[in-house]
Design an enzyme around this catalytic site. Sequence first.
Site, short mmCIF file in Angstrom:
data_model
loop_
_atom_site.label_atom_id
_atom_site.label_comp_id
_atom_site.label_asym_id
_atom_site.label_seq_id
_atom_site.Cartn_x
_atom_site.Cartn_y
_atom_site.Cartn_z
N SER A 129 0.83 -1.21 0.00
CA SER A 129 0.00 0.00 0.00
C SER A 129 0.86 1.26 0.00
O SER A 129 2.01 1.25 0.46
CB SER A 129 -0.91 0.01 1.23
OG SER A 129 -1.72 -1.13 1.24
N GLN A 130 0.25 2.34 -0.48
CA GLN A 130 0.86 3.67 -0.45
C GLN A 130 1.21 4.02 1.01
O GLN A 130 0.41 3.77 1.92
CB GLN A 130 -0.17 4.65 -1.00
CG GLN A 130 0.23 6.09 -1.02
CD GLN A 130 -0.98 6.99 -1.28
OE1 GLN A 130 -2.12 6.61 -1.00
NE2 GLN A 130 -0.74 8.16 -1.79
#
Length: 227
Positions: A61-62
């Site tokens: 994930s970011q």
Amino acid sequence: MSEENARAEMVRKQIIERQVHDSRVLEVISRIPRELFVPEPLRSRAYEDHPQPIGHNQTISQPYMVACMTELLQLAGDEKTLEIGTGSGYQTAVLAELCKRVISLERIPELAEEANQRLLDMGYCNVRVIVCDGSGGYPQESPYDRIIVTAASPHIPSLLLDQLSNGGRMVIPVGEETVQMLMCVEKNESGEITTHDYGQCVFVPLVGKYAWGALRNKEGDSETKKD
Ligand code: SAH
């Protein structure tokens, strides 16, 4: 730029400037070497402001999303947390630093194995990675003080609500396959549920019996009938 500098800049520009202020979350993200969680050829890009591929059509994930979801969990340190979607294990490491025990579920055995080894090598002893379809949670270890789902669900799976303690919180992206709302679900001491949303997000799908698997099968059936 050194990895330490890239990490400090990531925390400042991507996380603090976007209003994540929980000092425990910021401290841990400032310390964990994110580059160890991305595939070797992408290591120089580990601190960029977006998800990165980790193989098997999945992503780490970011960084901002990890910070935001972790802040929403409001971890004090003594919680037992269920994570659904181990992936690279980066979010798992953040949780392991901030709560007592983490049970992390991953449906792809190779990713689970790699993440588990990485977490062991880094010295995390309070994590258990389990290979299974986590869309129905993991009742054997329930109840959980916190639940975090790091893949997109078409709804809030009721089995996960059942496995949440009274006074517990769950963070989960809910919506369509293309875009979701980040939801925070709270269960109060009497067991009543309230939900709040925290804006749009995009996650890979939660594939399983109680999530997209069930819907995909239904769609598949109707297409078969049309043919
Ligand atoms: N937090 C992870 C995100 C990984 S992407 C990271 O930052 O690295 C989401 C992960 O959820 C993928 O690894 C995918 O295989 C997993 N996943 C999807 N559906 C699942 C399910 N039903 N049970 C367990 N894991 C699932």
